[in-house]
Design a protein around this motif. Structure first.
Motif, mmCIF file in Angstrom:
data_model
loop_
_atom_site.group_PDB
_atom_site.id
_atom_site.type_symbol
_atom_site.label_atom_id
_atom_site.label_comp_id
_atom_site.label_asym_id
_atom_site.label_seq_id
_atom_site.Cartn_x
_atom_site.Cartn_y
_atom_site.Cartn_z
ATOM 1 N N ARG A 188 -14.053 3.346 3.596
ATOM 2 C CA ARG A 188 -13.303 3.923 4.667
ATOM 3 C C ARG A 188 -13.049 5.616 3.985
ATOM 4 O O ARG A 188 -12.577 6.278 4.654
ATOM 5 C CB ARG A 188 -11.935 3.469 4.802
ATOM 6 C CG ARG A 188 -12.083 2.311 5.854
ATOM 7 C CD ARG A 188 -10.700 1.533 6.065
ATOM 8 N NE ARG A 188 -10.560 0.861 4.678
ATOM 9 C CZ ARG A 188 -9.365 0.375 4.208
ATOM 10 N NH1 ARG A 188 -8.528 0.331 5.117
ATOM 11 N NH2 ARG A 188 -9.372 -0.119 2.947
ATOM 12 N N ARG A 189 -13.509 5.699 2.845
ATOM 13 C CA ARG A 189 -13.568 7.117 2.225
ATOM 14 C C ARG A 189 -14.834 7.111 1.182
ATOM 15 O O ARG A 189 -15.460 5.977 1.009
ATOM 16 C CB ARG A 189 -12.292 7.637 1.674
ATOM 17 C CG ARG A 189 -11.980 6.707 0.419
ATOM 18 C CD ARG A 189 -10.597 7.165 0.022
ATOM 19 N NE ARG A 189 -9.928 6.153 -0.611
ATOM 20 C CZ ARG A 189 -8.703 5.725 -0.578
ATOM 21 N NH1 ARG A 189 -7.783 6.498 0.030
ATOM 22 N NH2 ARG A 189 -8.029 4.814 -1.131
ATOM 23 N N ILE A 261 -6.640 -5.452 8.777
ATOM 24 C CA ILE A 261 -6.129 -4.294 8.890
ATOM 25 C C ILE A 261 -7.266 -3.308 8.802
ATOM 26 O O ILE A 261 -7.199 -2.290 9.266
ATOM 27 C CB ILE A 261 -5.010 -3.846 8.436
ATOM 28 C CG1 ILE A 261 -5.184 -4.117 6.727
ATOM 29 C CG2 ILE A 261 -3.743 -4.895 8.936
ATOM 30 C CD1 ILE A 261 -3.953 -3.438 6.008
ATOM 31 N N ARG A 262 -8.185 -3.621 7.903
ATOM 32 C CA ARG A 262 -9.456 -2.802 7.579
ATOM 33 C C ARG A 262 -10.450 -2.476 8.616
ATOM 34 O O ARG A 262 -11.000 -1.334 8.674
ATOM 35 C CB ARG A 262 -10.040 -3.185 6.234
ATOM 36 C CG ARG A 262 -9.174 -2.860 5.297
ATOM 37 C CD ARG A 262 -9.382 -3.790 3.832
ATOM 38 N NE ARG A 262 -8.198 -3.834 3.038
ATOM 39 C CZ ARG A 262 -7.913 -5.019 2.393
ATOM 40 N NH1 ARG A 262 -8.727 -6.077 2.423
ATOM 41 N NH2 ARG A 262 -6.734 -4.913 1.543
ATOM 42 N N LEU B 691 2.259 -2.376 7.475
ATOM 43 C CA LEU B 691 1.405 -3.398 6.982
ATOM 44 C C LEU B 691 0.547 -2.627 5.808
ATOM 45 O O LEU B 691 -0.021 -3.364 4.908
ATOM 46 C CB LEU B 691 0.598 -4.010 7.956
ATOM 47 C CG LEU B 691 1.226 -4.834 8.920
ATOM 48 C CD1 LEU B 691 0.051 -5.611 9.985
ATOM 49 C CD2 LEU B 691 2.225 -5.724 8.578
ATOM 50 N N ASN B 692 0.483 -1.462 5.655
ATOM 51 C CA ASN B 692 -0.373 -0.817 4.669
ATOM 52 C C ASN B 692 0.379 0.406 3.929
ATOM 53 O O ASN B 692 -0.184 1.423 3.769
ATOM 54 C CB ASN B 692 -2.019 -0.322 5.401
ATOM 55 C CG ASN B 692 -1.435 0.664 6.257
ATOM 56 O OD1 ASN B 692 -0.305 0.768 6.911
ATOM 57 N ND2 ASN B 692 -2.295 1.411 6.687
ATOM 58 N N PHE B 695 -1.935 3.108 -1.172
ATOM 59 C CA PHE B 695 -3.488 3.859 -1.352
ATOM 60 C C PHE B 695 -4.547 3.147 -1.055
ATOM 61 O O PHE B 695 -5.662 3.657 -0.547
ATOM 62 C CB PHE B 695 -3.784 4.284 -2.540
ATOM 63 C CG PHE B 695 -2.557 5.617 -2.975
ATOM 64 C CD1 PHE B 695 -2.732 6.709 -2.122
ATOM 65 C CD2 PHE B 695 -1.645 5.445 -3.964
ATOM 66 C CE1 PHE B 695 -1.767 7.891 -2.356
ATOM 67 C CE2 PHE B 695 -0.784 6.647 -4.150
ATOM 68 C CZ PHE B 695 -0.823 7.539 -3.457
ATOM 69 N N LYS B 696 -4.692 1.624 -1.007
ATOM 70 C CA LYS B 696 -5.829 0.763 -0.889
ATOM 71 C C LYS B 696 -6.114 0.999 0.924
ATOM 72 O O LYS B 696 -7.284 0.935 1.039
ATOM 73 C CB LYS B 696 -5.541 -0.365 -1.388
ATOM 74 C CG LYS B 696 -6.853 -1.335 -1.183
ATOM 75 C CD LYS B 696 -6.546 -2.803 -1.241
ATOM 76 C CE LYS B 696 -6.212 -3.330 -2.478
ATOM 77 N NZ LYS B 696 -5.853 -4.968 -2.521
ATOM 78 N N ASP B 697 -4.959 0.517 1.420
ATOM 79 C CA ASP B 697 -5.375 0.596 3.001
ATOM 80 C C ASP B 697 -4.729 1.554 3.685
ATOM 81 O O ASP B 697 -5.163 1.871 4.914
ATOM 82 C CB ASP B 697 -4.739 -0.656 3.349
ATOM 83 C CG ASP B 697 -5.828 -1.955 2.986
ATOM 84 O OD1 ASP B 697 -6.901 -1.718 3.154
ATOM 85 O OD2 ASP B 697 -4.954 -2.833 2.460
ATOM 86 N N VAL B 699 -5.542 5.249 3.958
ATOM 87 C CA VAL B 699 -6.648 5.943 3.519
ATOM 88 C C VAL B 699 -6.617 7.419 3.388
ATOM 89 O O VAL B 699 -6.800 8.015 4.589
ATOM 90 C CB VAL B 699 -8.047 5.307 4.081
ATOM 91 C CG1 VAL B 699 -9.411 5.922 3.232
ATOM 92 C CG2 VAL B 699 -8.148 4.073 3.978
ATOM 93 N N ILE B 700 -6.247 8.039 2.278
ATOM 94 C CA ILE B 700 -6.093 9.661 2.358
ATOM 95 C C ILE B 700 -7.330 9.739 1.614
ATOM 96 O O ILE B 700 -8.108 8.952 0.866
ATOM 97 C CB ILE B 700 -5.047 10.051 1.484
ATOM 98 C CG1 ILE B 700 -4.918 9.608 -0.070
ATOM 99 C CG2 ILE B 700 -3.611 9.744 2.454
ATOM 100 C CD1 ILE B 700 -3.941 10.347 -0.873
#
Ligand SMILES: Cc1cc2nc3c(=O)[nH]c(=O)nc-3n(C[C@H](O)[C@H](O)[C@H](O)COP(=O)(O)OP(=O)(O)OC[C@H]3O[C@@H](n4cnc5c(N)ncnc54)[C@H](O)[C@@H]3O)c2cc1C
Lengths: 289, 772
Positions: A188-189, A261-262, B691-692, B695-697, B699-700
Motif C-alpha cells: 500500500r506504499r 482491512i487491507r 481497527l487500524n 503504522f502497519k495498517d 498507511v502514511i
C-alpha cells in the motif's frame, strides 16, 4: 509503552549450545533479528520466559555456493542477501524479495530464518524460495532433517518446528545458466509495507520450450503457495505472452484469499492474475537474457 | 505611531540582512544529533506512571466504577475518577460538552473514565485492566444520516444532535444560476485523517509546594493548557506553570490534545503530591486522539458562457464525533472559504456539525479547507469541462484578485497573489504542452491536475486576536528573546529570531530564543491557524523596534551623532557618516544599564479589527489570506489501480519569505501529508472502534512515495499589517495538493472520485466500471 513481559536472554556462541538451551529451558524461543518477535511479545501474543539469541552463532551466518547448491545460513540478514552478488546474479527473485522488505533498518536486523519461522502468509521470502524449490534444514540436539521450504509453514503465523528445533539453513540448487526468476509485490506504499499479494516465478527454457516453470504466490492463502496447475500448463510448451496470460487467469481461481482491512479477497484474486503474469514474463525475459 | 513608521521603512528596504535568505536553523544540529529534548526525556525514573481507563462502549450510561481490585495490584498507587477533580470537570473547547473524566455517560470507544497512577508501566497496565466499569448500553449513532434522523438518540441531550450551524447569504442565488451556462452539482465526502505525529501525546507534571504545579508537555497552546488545568484544579492561572517542550510534530492535533493530556497529568501530580507522567502509546494516540473531521459537502455551482462563475450553493455537514471540540471553528472556516479562491457573485452556504458516537474530530493542518477545496476544485474542473475550457484557463478567469470579494464579501484590497501563483505553476510545469502530451507510457496512464487554495490566516471572524513577545539586551550585548509561539518542527521561532536580527542588526547567533513557559514568556496565543510567524513574528518586530529606538538613542549620544545617522549592523552601532566611528553592542548594552535605560522591551501586536455578522455570514472573516497553487502529475497503473505521484509543482503567495528554506520545509511536508490523505490514509472505524491504529495498517506515505518536487515558486505580495509583510505558510500547501492529485487522476483515467482516499483497490474497481 506497554512493557515487555519479563524474560531472560541467552547468547550462545555455538549451534550446539543453542540447541541445548532450547531443549532444556521452559518456554524458550529463539530470537534472530527480533523484528517479528519483539512486537508480538509487546502485544502479549506469545508467552516467553527465555530468549535464545542466535546472532552470535557464526556457523549460522553465511551465503555460499557449494556442491551445486546455494546455501544460506539462518541468521543471514535481508541486507546480507541484498548485498550478495551471488544472490543478485543467480536468484534475482530472492534478491528482489529481500530488497522489497521493510526499510534499511529492518533489513539490517531481519533474517531469512526469522522471516520463514514467523510463518506469516505474507512473508516476502516465501514465494521466491518456493519458486526456487528451496529446502530447509531443521536441527534439534539429536536429529537433523531436511524439509521442503513450504513445509516450514503450518498456518498463519504458525511454523512446523518442534519447540527444541532450529532452522539452520536454507538451500536450493544453483539455477543453471539461462534460468530466470523474478519477484513482484503489491503493497500500500512503496516501502515498509506488508504485501497485499506477492509472487515469484522461476523458469528454465531449452530450445524455446519451457522445461521448468514454477510459480508461487503469497498473502492469498493461509501460507505461501505453489500453483502446480498453472505450472503444468507451461511445462513443455513454447512460451508466449498469450499462454502466460491464460495461465495467469487460472491463477486467480487457484488462490484462496480472504477479505481483511487491507484488501478484499476479490482484489487479491485480481492481483494474483496480474502479478502471476508479471513475474512469469519477467522470469521468461531473464531466461532469454 | 512612531514604531509603525520605522517599520515601514524596514519593509521597504532594498535588500535585507537575513530576511529572505535561506539560513540553517539553529535547532537543526541538536535535532539531527538526537540531542534535542522532548517531553518524555524530562521524566524522572521515580515519577508516577499515569494510564487512562477508557470506555469500551461507544455510547452508554455509567452505572458504577469499581476500583477496588485495581488498588490491590502491587505498584498501583491510586485510581482517580471524576470525584477526585477539585475544580470543574469540564474541558470542552468550544462548548461545555466534554468532561475530563466521565462518570455519568460515555460517548465513544475510548472516552476517559479513570486514571490509574502506578509506580511502573506494568502495574499501570494491570491496573487499567482491573478497573471494573458497569454500563447500561445505549443505542449508538455512527453516521451523519443516523445522527440527523428523527428518532436518533441525543448524544448530548438537547433537541437534536446538531452541535452548531452556520450560514452565508451573499447575492441573489436564483439570479446567479439563471445566468449560468453550465451548472454542476455533486456530493463530496472526506474521511478522518490521523496526524501520526512522530511523538505521541505526553505530559509530565511536577507539584511545586502545596499550591503550585509545573507541567511540561507536548502542545501548541501553552496558555490554553494553563487555563484548562487551572479550571480542573479550581486554581488561579498563576498557580499553574506550563512549559512547552520541543514538540515532535503537531499538525493541529496537539492544540487539542495538549490540554486533555496535561490536565490529567496535573491532576495526578497534585492529588498524589508526586511527579506524574502520562505518555500515550501509538495505538492509544491513533485510536483515541482527535482526527481531521470527516465532512460531507453538497455543492452546486454555475458559470456563464464566458467562463465566469455566477453562483455557488453549498451545504456542509461536519461529523464532530463524540464532542464538538473545534467543530464550530472548523465549520466556520469551511463556510467562509466555500467559494474557493474565486470571485463568485452569489454564494449561499449552510453548514452544520453533528455529533456521532465516534472518536471526535479536531484541529488538523488545513482546518476544513482541505475538504472544502476538494469540493471546490473538483467542481471547477467539471465546470471547465462542461464549458469546453482548459481547467487552468478557467481558474484564471475567476481567481481572486486585488479588489475582489470573498465568500463572505470581504474586500481584498492588497496581498492577493492567487493569479501569480497559478501562472507560476502553469509556466513551471509547462501546463499547456504537458497537459496535451501526457498519455499512456508502457501501459500506464498519465494525467496532470491543477488546484488552487486560499486559507485565512489565524483566527476567524470577530474573535479577538493578538500576540506578544519580549526581548532583553543582556549586559554582554547578546539578546534573549521570549515567545509563547511553540516550536513544533516548523521553525517559527527561528523566523522570529530573523525578524529581530534584521531590525536590530544583530548577528543571528547572538539571539537566543526561550520557548513557551507561562511563568516567563508573554502570551502569544496558540500556535495554530498558520499564525506562528505572522502574529508571533509581528510581536517580535514590535519588541525589537521598541528596543531599537532606545539603543539608537544611547548610541547616538555615545557616537556624538544624530539618531537618524545611527546604523545598527553586525552587532555594532555605526555613525553612518563616519563608519569608523562605532561601538559594539556589548559597550552599548553596558552604557544602557549604567544610564538606567531599560534594556528590555515588550512587544505586542494585533491585526486590524474585523467586522463579521454571523446572521448573514458576511464581513471580514480573516485579516489576510495566503494563496497557493499546485500542479501534480500522476501515473496510474490500470492493472493494479496504484497511483504514483510523479512530480509536483508548488507555489505560494507568502506575503514575504522570511526564510525560503522554512517555506520549502512546510511545502514538502504538506505534500507528503496531502498525498497520504488523497491516496492511502484510511482510518477504519467499525461500530465506533478504530481497527487500524498503527503504522502497519494506517498507511502514511514513506519517503519512497514522495514525488519529485519542483522548485517552490514563492510569490511575495506583502501584507501591510505584519512584520515585513509575512503571511502564514503551514497549512495552504496541503489544501491544494490533495485536489491536484484527485484532478490528475481524473485526467489520467476519466474517473472522478468524490470521496477519499483513492486507494489502489478503489481505483481498480472504478476502472472496471464500479461506481467510484
Ligand atoms: C517495520 C517492519 C517492516 C517489515 N517489513 C516486512 C516486509 O516488507 N516483508 C516481510 O516479509 N516482512 C517484513 N517484516 C517482518 C520481519 O522484519 C521479517 O519477517 C524478518 O525477516 C524477520 O526476521 P527476524 O530475524 O527479525 O525474526 P525474529 O523476530 O527474530 O523471529 C521471528 C520468529 O522466528 C523464530 N525464529 C527466528 N529464527 C529462527 C530459527 N533460526 N529457527 C527457528 N525459529 C526461528 C522466532 O522465534 C520468532 O518466532 C517487517 C517488520 C517490521 C517491524
Amino acid at each position: 509503552m506497554r512493557p515487555l513481559p519479563r524474560f531472560r536472554v541467552h547468547r550462545p556462541e555455538s549451534l550446539e549450545e543453542a540447541l541445548e538451551l532450547l531443549a532444556t529451558l521452559e518456554k524458550a524461543k529463539p530470537i534472530a533479528g527480533g523484528t517479528d518477535l519483539i512486537p508480538l511479545m509487546r502485544e502479549v501474543k506469545v508467552d516467553v520466559k527465555h530468549l535464545i539469541d542466535l546472532s552470535r552463532i557464526e556457523e549460522l551466518n553465511f551465503i555460499r555456493e557449494e556442491g551445486g547448491y546455494i546455501r544460506i545460513g539462518a541468521t543471514t540478514t535481508l541486507s546480507d542477501l541484498v548485498e550478495s552478488e551471488l544472490i543478485a546474479s543467480k536468484a534475482p527473485a530472492l534478491w528482489e524479495a529481500a530488497a522489497s522488505m521493510g526499510s534499511p533498518q529492518i533489513r539490517n536486523r531481519g533474517t531469512i530464518g526469522g522471516n520463514l519461522c514467523n510463518a506469516s502468509p505474507a512473508a516476502d521470502l516465501g514465494p521466491p524460495l518456493l519458486a526456487l524449490e528451496a529446502e530447509a534444514e531443521i536441527r534439534s540436539l539429536d536429529e537433523s532433517r531436511c524439509i521442503p521450504i513450504g513445509e516450514v509453514f503450518a498456518g498463519p503465523k504458525v511454523n512446523s518446528l518442534a519447540e527444541d528445533e532450529l532452522l539452520t539453513e536454507v538451500r536450493f540448487k544453483t539455477p543453471p545458466q539461462g534460468a530466470g526468476s523474478a519477484f513482484e509485490k503489491i503493497g500500500r506504499r512503496k516501502a515498509v509495507t506488508l504485501a497485499l499479494v506477492n509472487a515469484a516465478a522461476y523458469i528454465e527454457v531449452e530450445d524455446k520450450t519451457c522445461r521448468v516453470a514454477r510459480l508461487a504466490l503469497g498473502a492469498v492463502a493461509d501460507r505461501p503457495m505453489r500453483l502446480g496447475e498453472a505450472e503444468e500448463m507451461l511445462r513443455g510448451k513454447e512460451l508466449s505472452e498469450e499462454l502466460i496470460e491464460e495461465v495467469s487467469a487460472l491463477c486467480s481461481k487457484l488462490v484462496r484469499p480472504i477479505d481483511d482491512i487491507r484488501a478484499s479477497a476479490w482484489y487479491r484474486r485480481e492481483m494474483s492474475r496480474v502479478l502471476s503474469r508479471r513475474v512469469l514474463l519477467k522470469a521468461w525475459r531473464r531466461c532469454k537474457a | 505611531m512612531e514604531a509603525k513608521e520605522v517599520f515601514e521603512r524596514f519593509s521597504e528596504r532594498e535588500s535585507f540582512l537575513v530576511i529572505g535568505r535561506s539560513i540553517r536553523r539553529f535547532d537543526a544540529l541538536d535535532k539531527a544529533l538526537g540531542r534535542a529534548k522532548f517531553t518524555a526525556d524530562y521524566v524522572e525514573r521515580d515519577a508516577l506512571v499515569v494510564k487512562v481507563v477508557r470506555s469500551s462502549l461507544p455510547h452508554a450510561l455509567i452505572k458504577s466504577i469499581n476500583i477496588d481490585e485495581a488498588l490491590k495490584i502491587p505498584g498501583v498507587v491510586a485510581v482517580l475518577t471524576a470525584r477526585d477533580i477539585p475544580g470543574e470537570n469540564q474541558i470542552g473547547y468550544a462548548l461545555p460538552d466534554q468532561p475530563l473524566l466521565n462518570d455519568v455517560k460515555v460517548h465513544y470507544v475510548g472516552d476517559p473514565i479513570a486514571l490509574v497512577c502506578a509506580e511502573n508501566e506494568e502495574a499501570a497496565f494491570k491496573g487499567v485492566e482491573a478497573v471494573e466499569v458497569e454500563y447500561e448500553e445505549l443505542q449508538a449513532v455512527y453516521t451523519i444520516d443516523e445522527a440527523l434522523s428523527e428518532d436518533a438518540p441525543r448524544i448530548h441531550g438537547g433537541e437534536d444532535n446538531i452541535a452548531v450551524t452556520t450560514r452565508v447569504r451573499k447575492g441573489d442565488i436564483e439570479e446567479g444560476f439563471s445566468k449560468a451556462e453550465a451548472i454542476v452539482e455533486d456530493i463530496y465526502e472526506t474521511p478522518y485523517q490521523e496526524h501520526m505525529y512522530i511523538e505521541p501525546e505526553a505530559a509530565y507534571a511536577i507539584p511545586e509546594g502545596h499550591n503550585k504545579v509545573t507541567v511540561i508537555g507536548t502542545m501548541q497552546s501553552p496558555f490554553l493548557v494553563r487555563e484548562k488545568i487551572a479550571g480542573i484544579l479550581g486554581w488561579s492561572l498563576n498557580q499553574v506553570r506550563v512549559i512547552q517542550a520541543l514538540t515532535g510534530g503537531a499538525f493541529g492535533g496537539k492544540d487539542d490534545m495538549g490540554p486533555l493530556v496535561c490536565a490529567k497529568a496535573a491532576l495526578a501530580a497534585v492529588k498524589l503530591r508526586r511527579p506524574a507522567a502520562l505518555i500515550f502509546d501509538r495505538d492509544e494516540s491513533a485510536a483515541y486522539s482527535v482526527k481531521r473531521y470527516p465532512a460531507r459537502i453538497r455543492y452546486r455551482s454555475g458559470a456563464d458562457a464566458e467562463g465566469r462563475m455566477t453562483a455557488a450553493e453549498v451545504d456542509i455537514t461536519v461529523d464532530c464525533g463524540a464532542y464538538a471540540n473545534r467543530a464550530p471553528f472548523w465549520l466556520w472556516r469551511m463556510t467562509a472559504h466555500a467559494a474557493g479562491p474565486y470571485e463568485v457573485e452569489a454564494v449561499h452556504v449552510d453548514g452544520k456539525a453533528v455529533y456521532t458516537n465516534k472518536v471526535f474530530g479536531g484541529s488538523f493542518r488545513g482546518f476544513g479547507d482541505v475538504a472544502m477545496h476538494f469540493a471546490v476544485e473538483s467542481q471547477m474542473d467539471m465546470l471547465a469541462e462542461k464549458l469546453g475550457l482548459d481547467p487552468l484557463e478557467f481558474r484564471l478567469k475567476n481567481v481572486l484578485r486585488p479588489g475582489s470579494r470573498t465568500t463572505t464579501n470581504q474586500l481584498l484590497d492588497h496581498s492577493v497573489g492567487m493569479e501569480e501563483c497559478l501562472r507560476g505553476v502553469a509556466e513551471a510545469s509547462d501546463w499547456w504542452n504537458r497537459r496535451r502530451r501526457v498519455k499512456r507510457t508502457e501501459g500506464k496512464l498519465r494525467g496532470l491536475g491543477v488546484a488552487c487554495a486560499h486559507h485565512g490566516i489565524s483566527t476567524s471572524r470577530g474573535a479577538p486576536d493578538w500576540s506578544a513577545a519580549s526581548l532583553i539586551l543582556n549586559e554582554d550585548g547578546t539578546f534573549t528573546y521570549r515567545t509563547g509561539i511553540c516550536e513544533l518542527g516548523q521553525g517559527s521561532q527561528f523566523g522570529h529570531a530573523k525578524i529581530v536580527a534584521e531590525i536590530l542588526g544583530a548577528p543571528l547567533e547572538s539571539i537566543r530564543v526561550e520557548g513557551p513557559d507561562t511563568d516567563s514568556t508573554p502570551n502569544a496565543r496558540p500556535t495554530h491557524g498558520s499564525r506562528g510567524l505572522m502574529l508571533g513574528g509581528s510581536a517580535a518586530a514590535d519588541a525589537a523596534l521598541r528596543l531599537r529606538s532606545r539603543m539608537v538613542k544611547v548610541a547616538a549620544e555615545m557616537l556624538g551623532c544624530d539618531e537618524g545617522d545611527v546604523e545598527l549592523r553586525d552587532g555594532r552601532a555605526y555613525d553612518r557618516r563616519r563608519p569608523e566611528n562605532s561601538v559594539s553592542f556589548r559597550e552599548l548594552a553596558r552604557e544602557m544599564y549604567i544610564r538606567g535605560v531599560s534594556p528590555a522591551a515588550y512587544g505586542f501586536y494585533a491585526p486590524p479589527r474585523r467586522y463579521f455578522d454571523p446572521e448573514t455570514g458576511l464581513g471580514v472573516a480573516y485579516p489576510v489570506y495566503t494563496f497557493a497553487a499546485t500542479v501534480a502529475e500522476v501515473e496510474v497503473d490500470p492493472e493494479t489501480g496504484e497511483v504514483k505521484v510523479v512530480e509536483v509543482w508548488p507555489s505560494m503567495d507568502v506575503g514575504r519569505a522570511i526564510d525560503p528554506l522554512l517555506i520549502e520545509g512546510q511545502i514538502h511536508g504538506a505534500i507528503a501529508q496531502g498525498l497520504g490523505f488523497a491516496l492511502t490514509e484510511n482510518l477504519i472505524v467499525e461500530e465506533g472502534r478504530v481497527l487500524n491504529p498503527n503504522f502497519k495498517d494506517y498507511v502514511i506515505p514513506s519517503s519512497m512515495d514522495m514525488p519529485r518536487v519542483s522548485n517552490v515558486i514563492i510569490v511575495e505580495k506583502p501584507y501591510r499589517h505584519s512584520a515585513f509583510g509575512a503571511k502564514g505558510v503551514g497549512e495552504p500547501a496541503i489544501i491544494s495538493i490533495v485536489s491536484a492529485i484527485a484532478n490528475a487522476v481524473y485526467h489520467a483515467t476519466g474517473i472522478r472520485f468524490r470521496t477519499l482516499p483513492i486507494t489502489a483497490e478503489r481505483l481498480y474497481r472504478a476502472l472496471r466500471g464500479e461506481k467510484p
